[in-house]
Design an enzyme around this catalytic site. Structure first.
Site, short mmCIF file in Angstrom:
data_model
loop_
_atom_site.label_atom_id
_atom_site.label_comp_id
_atom_site.label_asym_id
_atom_site.label_seq_id
_atom_site.Cartn_x
_atom_site.Cartn_y
_atom_site.Cartn_z
N CYS A 94 0.84 -1.20 0.00
CA CYS A 94 0.00 0.00 0.00
C CYS A 94 0.87 1.25 0.00
CB CYS A 94 -1.00 -0.03 1.16
SG CYS A 94 -2.33 1.16 0.95
N HIS A 113 -3.50 -5.17 -0.06
CA HIS A 113 -3.03 -5.58 1.28
C HIS A 113 -3.06 -7.10 1.45
CE1 HIS A 113 -2.80 -1.79 3.60
NE2 HIS A 113 -3.69 -1.35 2.72
#
Ligand SMILES: *[C@@H]1O[C@H](CO)[C@@H](O)[C@H](O)[C@H]1NC(C)=O
Ligand SMILES: *[C@@H]1O[C@H](CO)[C@@H](O)[C@H](O)[C@H]1NC(C)=O
Ligand SMILES: *[C@@H]1O[C@H](CO)[C@@H](O)[C@H](O)[C@H]1NC(C)=O
Ligand SMILES: *[C@@H]1O[C@H](CO)[C@@H](O)[C@H](O)[C@H]1NC(C)=O
Length: 285
Positions: free
Chosen positions: A97, A208
């Site tokens: 991320c 993620h």
């Protein structure tokens, strides 16, 4: 201010996750960089999800604190690992991320990310033709590859995107990183979602991988058995990379540095976050 899980939130201040690895084959040690916080509990934090994500694959974790001296980072860096192939050294880095976003900033030395709506949704990966033979994904079983291609098993939560057209025309990025997947955000923006460096063991996911196992809030994370395997695959892949690293900690030094020296704080419902905080000033008397 409440603890935000949006990765845009700390973008300019810190990484979401840069897991720097290293170590001897027998005891891989991964450094995880803390995120800056403006909270009463401390100046920085690490979600325990990242710690457990790495530990499940058979490695120890050392927290990398923020705002420390150059010497602190240099010393830890040398124990954790060297920097790159170029120097005959092997230093894998996983950017998740904001870590992914930071990879792009580090390459271009400018901010080339654009706004997009990538908040709180799971999707399949839209693999490129390079994906199946990439280092990162060639170890996937056919079943897992198909699952990642067809099911909502990769969780996104970002408000910035590396747009495909920007990536394509930015040589520092396209010459350095192989694109393994591109996705479309909720507002239609096409962005780069998975990369690996051509000549370095650097791996970046805008999504993620850790959350399929460890995020239990109301977020749209997929907790199915196959989604959990996706998460485990990435952790195993990355820690395997770390096992190739030659650096190592002296054992007592490691004992003083390892994350076991800290206790995470459970934040309760509805987030169910379990968080390590550092430098809790309100505890200093
Ligand atoms: C930080 O210190 C304050 C004051 O002692 C305490 O109330 C709080 O629980 C601490 N936070 C953590 C994460 O330990
Ligand atoms: C995947 O998510 C999208 C929305 O992001 C939804 O429209 C679609 O039905 C989901 N697919 C499955 C198989 O759940
Ligand atoms: C989660 O992934 C499974 C495949 O394992 C899929 O059947 C399901 O639709 C996904 N759930 C959501 C909410 O996207
Ligand atoms: C970006 O480059 C890839 C690979 O060369 C190409 O397949 C893709 O169509 C390009 N996309 C855009 C939006 O420029």
């Amino acid at each position: 201010m409440y603890l935000s899980t949006f990765c845009w939130f700390f973008l300019l201040v810190s990484f979401h996750l840069i897991a720097c690895t290293n170590s001897a084959e027998r005891r891989p040690v991964i450094g995880i960089l803390a995120q800056a916080a403006s909270l009463q509990d401390g100046d920085s934090y690490i979600f325990s999800a990242y710690v457990k994500f790495i530990e499940q694959a058979g490695a120890l974790v050392v927290p990398l604190r923020i705002k420390e001296s150059k010497g602190y980072y240099k010393t830890l860096f040398e124990k954790l690992n060297g920097f790159a192939y170029g120097k005959g050294d092997f230093f894998p880095i996983l950017g998740i991320c904001q870590g992914f976003e930071e990879f792009t900033i580090q390459r271009t030395k400018t901010f080339q990310l654009g706004r997009c709506d990538g908040l709180d949704y799971s999707s399949p990966l839209v693999f490129t033709n390079d994906a199946r033979r990439s280092r990162m994904f060639r170890g996937l079983s056919d079943d897992l590859f198909e699952a990642m291609k067809n099911w909502n098993v990769t969780y996104n939560n970002h408000q910035y995107c590396m747009r495909t057209e920007v990536f394509n025309k930015t040589k520092q990025l396209s010459d350095f990183y192989r694109v393994l997947s591109r996705n479309v955000a909720k507002d239609g923006v096409e962005f780069i979602s998975t990369i690996e460096a051509y000549d370095y063991p650097f791996y970046g996911t805008q999504w993620h991988p850790e959350k399929n196992i460890y995020l239990w809030s109301d977020a749209h994370v997929n907790h199915s058995a196959i989604a959990v395997k996706v998460s485990q695959y990435i952790a195993n892949f990355f820690v395997n990379e770390a096992r190739k690293s030659k650096h190592s900690f002296e054992v007592n030094d490691l004992a003083n540095s390892v994350i076991f020296n800290y206790q995470p704080k459970f934040m309760g419902a509805p987030s169910f976050h379990d968080v390590y905080f550092f430098n809790n000033d309100s505890m200093v008397t």
